[in-house]
Design an enzyme around this catalytic site. Sequence first.
Site, PDB file in Angstrom:
ATOM      1  N   ASP A 141     -64.863  16.229 -38.081  1.00  0.00           N
ATOM      2  CA  ASP A 141     -64.202  15.052 -38.655  1.00  0.00           C
ATOM      3  C   ASP A 141     -65.214  13.961 -39.009  1.00  0.00           C
ATOM      4  O   ASP A 141     -65.016  12.783 -38.706  1.00  0.00           O
ATOM      5  CB  ASP A 141     -63.129  14.530 -37.676  1.00  0.00           C
ATOM      6  CG  ASP A 141     -62.219  13.481 -38.321  1.00  0.00           C
ATOM      7  OD1 ASP A 141     -62.183  13.408 -39.572  1.00  0.00           O
ATOM      8  OD2 ASP A 141     -61.553  12.736 -37.580  1.00  0.00           O
ATOM      9  N   HIS A 184     -60.038   9.524 -28.564  1.00  0.00           N
ATOM     10  CA  HIS A 184     -60.189  10.956 -28.282  1.00  0.00           C
ATOM     11  C   HIS A 184     -61.661  11.307 -28.151  1.00  0.00           C
ATOM     12  O   HIS A 184     -62.518  10.554 -28.591  1.00  0.00           O
ATOM     13  CB  HIS A 184     -59.575  11.790 -29.416  1.00  0.00           C
ATOM     14  CG  HIS A 184     -59.899  11.261 -30.788  1.00  0.00           C
ATOM     15  ND1 HIS A 184     -59.060  10.404 -31.470  1.00  0.00           N
ATOM     16  CD2 HIS A 184     -60.975  11.440 -31.598  1.00  0.00           C
ATOM     17  CE1 HIS A 184     -59.600  10.092 -32.638  1.00  0.00           C
ATOM     18  NE2 HIS A 184     -60.764  10.696 -32.746  1.00  0.00           N
ATOM     19  N   GLN A 254     -59.964  17.369 -31.500  1.00  0.00           N
ATOM     20  CA  GLN A 254     -60.103  15.998 -30.978  1.00  0.00           C
ATOM     21  C   GLN A 254     -58.988  15.771 -29.959  1.00  0.00           C
ATOM     22  O   GLN A 254     -57.815  15.691 -30.327  1.00  0.00           O
ATOM     23  CB  GLN A 254     -59.976  14.979 -32.121  1.00  0.00           C
ATOM     24  CG  GLN A 254     -61.172  14.973 -33.056  1.00  0.00           C
ATOM     25  CD  GLN A 254     -60.865  14.352 -34.417  1.00  0.00           C
ATOM     26  OE1 GLN A 254     -59.911  14.731 -35.082  1.00  0.00           O
ATOM     27  NE2 GLN A 254     -61.680  13.412 -34.838  1.00  0.00           N
ATOM     28  N   ARG A 284     -66.548  -0.833 -33.843  1.00  0.00           N
ATOM     29  CA  ARG A 284     -65.318  -0.602 -34.600  1.00  0.00           C
ATOM     30  C   ARG A 284     -64.440   0.304 -33.754  1.00  0.00           C
ATOM     31  O   ARG A 284     -64.770   1.463 -33.511  1.00  0.00           O
ATOM     32  CB  ARG A 284     -65.663   0.074 -35.926  1.00  0.00           C
ATOM     33  CG  ARG A 284     -64.472   0.637 -36.692  1.00  0.00           C
ATOM     34  CD  ARG A 284     -64.987   1.604 -37.738  1.00  0.00           C
ATOM     35  NE  ARG A 284     -63.973   2.227 -38.554  1.00  0.00           N
ATOM     36  CZ  ARG A 284     -63.264   3.310 -38.219  1.00  0.00           C
ATOM     37  NH1 ARG A 284     -63.400   3.878 -37.031  1.00  0.00           N
ATOM     38  NH2 ARG A 284     -62.420   3.831 -39.062  1.00  0.00           N
ATOM     39  N   ASP A 286     -61.961   2.710 -33.174  1.00  0.00           N
ATOM     40  CA  ASP A 286     -61.276   3.693 -34.020  1.00  0.00           C
ATOM     41  C   ASP A 286     -59.854   3.947 -33.512  1.00  0.00           C
ATOM     42  O   ASP A 286     -59.629   4.072 -32.302  1.00  0.00           O
ATOM     43  CB  ASP A 286     -62.080   5.008 -33.972  1.00  0.00           C
ATOM     44  CG  ASP A 286     -61.526   6.063 -34.908  1.00  0.00           C
ATOM     45  OD1 ASP A 286     -61.388   5.782 -36.106  1.00  0.00           O
ATOM     46  OD2 ASP A 286     -61.214   7.188 -34.436  1.00  0.00           O
ATOM     47  N   GLU A 328     -59.543  -1.021 -36.034  1.00  0.00           N
ATOM     48  CA  GLU A 328     -59.190  -0.103 -37.123  1.00  0.00           C
ATOM     49  C   GLU A 328     -57.741   0.307 -36.906  1.00  0.00           C
ATOM     50  O   GLU A 328     -57.440   1.269 -36.211  1.00  0.00           O
ATOM     51  CB  GLU A 328     -60.095   1.133 -37.151  1.00  0.00           C
ATOM     52  CG  GLU A 328     -59.950   1.918 -38.442  1.00  0.00           C
ATOM     53  CD  GLU A 328     -59.249   3.270 -38.305  1.00  0.00           C
ATOM     54  OE1 GLU A 328     -58.911   3.870 -39.336  1.00  0.00           O
ATOM     55  OE2 GLU A 328     -59.027   3.729 -37.179  1.00  0.00           O
ATOM     56  N   HIS A 392     -64.726   5.208 -45.894  1.00  0.00           N
ATOM     57  CA  HIS A 392     -64.894   6.671 -45.853  1.00  0.00           C
ATOM     58  C   HIS A 392     -63.543   7.388 -45.836  1.00  0.00           C
ATOM     59  O   HIS A 392     -63.496   8.597 -45.998  1.00  0.00           O
ATOM     60  CB  HIS A 392     -65.696   7.041 -44.614  1.00  0.00           C
ATOM     61  CG  HIS A 392     -64.906   6.806 -43.360  1.00  0.00           C
ATOM     62  ND1 HIS A 392     -64.542   5.542 -42.950  1.00  0.00           N
ATOM     63  CD2 HIS A 392     -64.370   7.666 -42.471  1.00  0.00           C
ATOM     64  CE1 HIS A 392     -63.825   5.641 -41.845  1.00  0.00           C
ATOM     65  NE2 HIS A 392     -63.707   6.920 -41.530  1.00  0.00           N
ATOM     66  N   ASP A 393     -62.445   6.635 -45.591  1.00  0.00           N
ATOM     67  CA  ASP A 393     -61.131   7.272 -45.509  1.00  0.00           C
ATOM     68  C   ASP A 393     -60.414   7.208 -46.854  1.00  0.00           C
ATOM     69  O   ASP A 393     -60.839   6.525 -47.784  1.00  0.00           O
ATOM     70  CB  ASP A 393     -60.288   6.599 -44.425  1.00  0.00           C
ATOM     71  CG  ASP A 393     -60.601   7.140 -43.032  1.00  0.00           C
ATOM     72  OD1 ASP A 393     -61.051   8.311 -42.932  1.00  0.00           O
ATOM     73  OD2 ASP A 393     -60.403   6.409 -42.052  1.00  0.00           O
ATOM     74  N   ARG A 517     -61.536  14.062 -48.248  1.00  0.00           N
ATOM     75  CA  ARG A 517     -62.170  12.746 -48.131  1.00  0.00           C
ATOM     76  C   ARG A 517     -63.674  12.855 -48.388  1.00  0.00           C
ATOM     77  O   ARG A 517     -64.330  11.862 -48.721  1.00  0.00           O
ATOM     78  CB  ARG A 517     -61.925  12.156 -46.729  1.00  0.00           C
ATOM     79  CG  ARG A 517     -60.496  11.699 -46.511  1.00  0.00           C
ATOM     80  CD  ARG A 517     -60.280  11.205 -45.102  1.00  0.00           C
ATOM     81  NE  ARG A 517     -60.485  12.253 -44.109  1.00  0.00           N
ATOM     82  CZ  ARG A 517     -60.447  12.055 -42.796  1.00  0.00           C
ATOM     83  NH1 ARG A 517     -60.212  10.850 -42.314  1.00  0.00           N
ATOM     84  NH2 ARG A 517     -60.634  13.046 -41.951  1.00  0.00           N
TER      85      ARG A 517
HETATM   86  C1  OTU Z   1     -59.739   7.091 -38.232  1.00  0.00           C
HETATM   87  O1  OTU Z   1     -58.708   7.060 -39.199  1.00  0.00           O
HETATM   88  C2  OTU Z   1     -61.037   7.386 -38.949  1.00  0.00           C
HETATM   89  O2  OTU Z   1     -61.314   6.356 -39.866  1.00  0.00           O
HETATM   90  C3  OTU Z   1     -60.941   8.719 -39.622  1.00  0.00           C
HETATM   91  O3  OTU Z   1     -62.060   9.011 -40.411  1.00  0.00           O
HETATM   92  C4  OTU Z   1     -60.760   9.746 -38.538  1.00  0.00           C
HETATM   93  O4  OTU Z   1     -60.483  10.979 -39.137  1.00  0.00           O
HETATM   94  C5  OTU Z   1     -59.623   9.402 -37.572  1.00  0.00           C
HETATM   95  O5  OTU Z   1     -59.569   8.029 -37.206  1.00  0.00           O
HETATM   96  C6  OTU Z   1     -59.762  10.162 -36.302  1.00  0.00           C
HETATM   97  O6  OTU Z   1     -60.851   9.724 -35.549  1.00  0.00           O
HETATM   98  O7  OTU Z   1     -55.479   8.282 -39.847  1.00  0.00           O
HETATM   99  O8  OTU Z   1     -56.545   8.831 -42.187  1.00  0.00           O
HETATM  100  O9  OTU Z   1     -54.116   3.559 -37.849  1.00  0.00           O
HETATM  101  O10 OTU Z   1     -54.847   5.557 -39.565  1.00  0.00           O
HETATM  102  O11 OTU Z   1     -57.337   5.806 -37.096  1.00  0.00           O
HETATM  103  C7  OTU Z   1     -57.318   8.149 -41.258  1.00  0.00           C
HETATM  104  C8  OTU Z   1     -55.348   4.152 -37.688  1.00  0.00           C
HETATM  105  C9  OTU Z   1     -56.603   7.906 -39.964  1.00  0.00           C
HETATM  106  C10 OTU Z   1     -55.418   5.543 -38.330  1.00  0.00           C
HETATM  107  C11 OTU Z   1     -56.838   5.916 -38.386  1.00  0.00           C
HETATM  108  C12 OTU Z   1     -57.322   7.209 -38.861  1.00  0.00           C
END
Ligand code: OTU
Length: 640
Positions: A141, A184, A254, A284, A286, A328, A392-393, A517
């Site tokens: 991931d 996680h 995870q 940050r 997560d 986040e 990055h998302d 992504r």
């Molecule tokens: C985050 O995002 C990270 O930014 C992602 O890159 C990871 O894959 C994920 O956590 C797992 O570690 O759903 O589509 O409300 O939306 O934590 C991204 C927060 C995600 C979630 C967010 C998550």
Amino acid sequence: MTPAETRIALSTLCCRLTPLLERAGRRREVLEARLEANLPRLVDALLPLYGHRWDVAWHLEAIAETALKAAIARPEPLAERDRDRPPDWIRAAEQIGAMGYVDRFAGSIIGLYDRLPHLERLGVTYLHLMPLFRVPDGPNDGGYAVSSYREVAPRLGTMDQLAKFADALHERGMALVLDFVLNHTADDHAWAEAAKAGDPEKQAYYWMFDDRAAVEPYARHLRQIFPDRGGDAFVWREDLAGGKWVWSTFYPFQWDLNYSNPAVLRAILGEMLFLANQGVDVLRLDAVPFLWKKPGSPCENLPEAHLVVRALNAAAAIAAPSLVFKSEAIVHPDEVVRYVRPDECRLSYNPLLMCSLWDALATRDTRHLRDILARRHGTPIGTAWVNYLRCHDDIGWGMANEDMVALGIDPDGHRRFLNAFYTGRFPGSFARGLPFQENPRTGDCRVSGTCAALAGLEAAEADGDPSLIDHAVRRIISMHALVYTLGGIPLLYLGDEIAQPNDPTYTDRLAEAADNRWVHRPYFSDERLARALDQPATPEGRVLSAMRRLGALRKQAPALGVGTIHPIALDPRYTLAFERRAQGQTLTIVANLSEHWVDIEAERLGPRRSHDLWNDAVFDPDKAHTLEPYGLMILTVEPT
Ligand code: OTU
């Protein structure tokens, strides 16, 4: 808890910490003061979580001791930083953020040194390096499956190198920002390995169930985060003592940590403060919404998740007071802001602004954007947004349904439109994104793609039409200009300053192919950077020079830091105008988010002659002014 119970817990705790304090040497007085100020906060957060346990006193003590030990071990230069750094640094206009992957941006931690001049030219003061920890081989991931919080992935470097790099950043006035993936761990973290080996204490670090019936009271109420993986948030693991269901909100590798176990909070605090003591300035946090689970609830944004963050915040205030948390939470806007407070996260992603900007760009309608700027953009004293266009998302359309309905917009239909628009399926769309995690049941999806691809550069270049290319470049610049002028810390996604296109080669890499992504996580192109520098008229050249100008502008314009935004009503609805004021400076920003020429109603922008900093022109309210397609003005009142 009654106040009396809290007082008793506190005084017992203070006695237990005394022997440790005696080892604090010169720092003793400072630490005593910090304990006095923050222990009550720590206890207030922990008692509602764990007060029902017979062993609560023991756990409180262990948690407070972890904080105090880290405080004593804190290297002297960082202790100085704790003393000297004004806590309000995050709200200053000179702050500019950038984020990137160590390998993709610079090869390795050592390679980052060569990138510092580039970052300095952009004015960067806040560098967010994507997860760089040891991870499992194969899919991880993008680093968000952490095998060890104390080890850097060997291909990127070592923890020592990272700590030295943090010093180098500090010398240049930059802050180091890292992810803290606390919801996680990877399924090969030492805690997970011990759980697999049958250690009951470590099994209790995670959410493990012997049979499916025990899972159901949770499973039925959960939203699917990654529908592509199939199944739900639980994975059957044969390799766990006789087989067990394990909670894994994101990918099956995870495993969610179980914060209803206070030993987990203590352990994660230890990992967190270890990182703080390497010189990390901002963590940050997560996936914060998922930190607490309760049967029969959606297990997102529960009040207890906030208490976990508050406990970590209070412990950090004891051990590493200059450490800042960034939240986040990519959830409903009402929930996002709940994490933004000095005793939780002083910084937060601003997903609402992000998706509203893209919304306005697609619809050529800024009404929703104006509405959120007027009603949802403020944050409490001592806090700030991190504003961004891309990260990055994927992009999810996280506007509040009720806000859309109030504007006469059908939320579901509108989200379908935005998805169709940004994946290039809508006729006439300039965007070339990909649908991420399309849910076959609901037809819903999110959007992947780089800024350049979503803003139309990719389609325009394929077309070869110079006027379309020009529009796309202007879109990229104006959208970034809004991010840079709307307060908070603007966060540049590295690669966007040279308008990097989508990277379709991710499908050739096994660990990435199933997650699109990666299309917007390209390797930084030195060739493109060189072209941007040598040929300023190319799209990358224009974007880079604009990003440098925006960076320089923030350094001279205190009005662009955190502060009030006064929207100015301008017609037509594809224009956006607002005023920023601070320290005797007034700036008026006007943007045209359409391909039309606009006559500007100059008198609405104020009676005085001003200077248009962006176009280096005089702005006279008595004269007619037009704004070109996707044009921008940044006006400052001329000194009389
Ligand atoms: C985050 O995002 C990270 O930014 C992602 O890159 C990871 O894959 C994920 O956590 C797992 O570690 O759903 O589509 O409300 O939306 O934590 C991204 C927060 C995600 C979630 C967010 C998550």
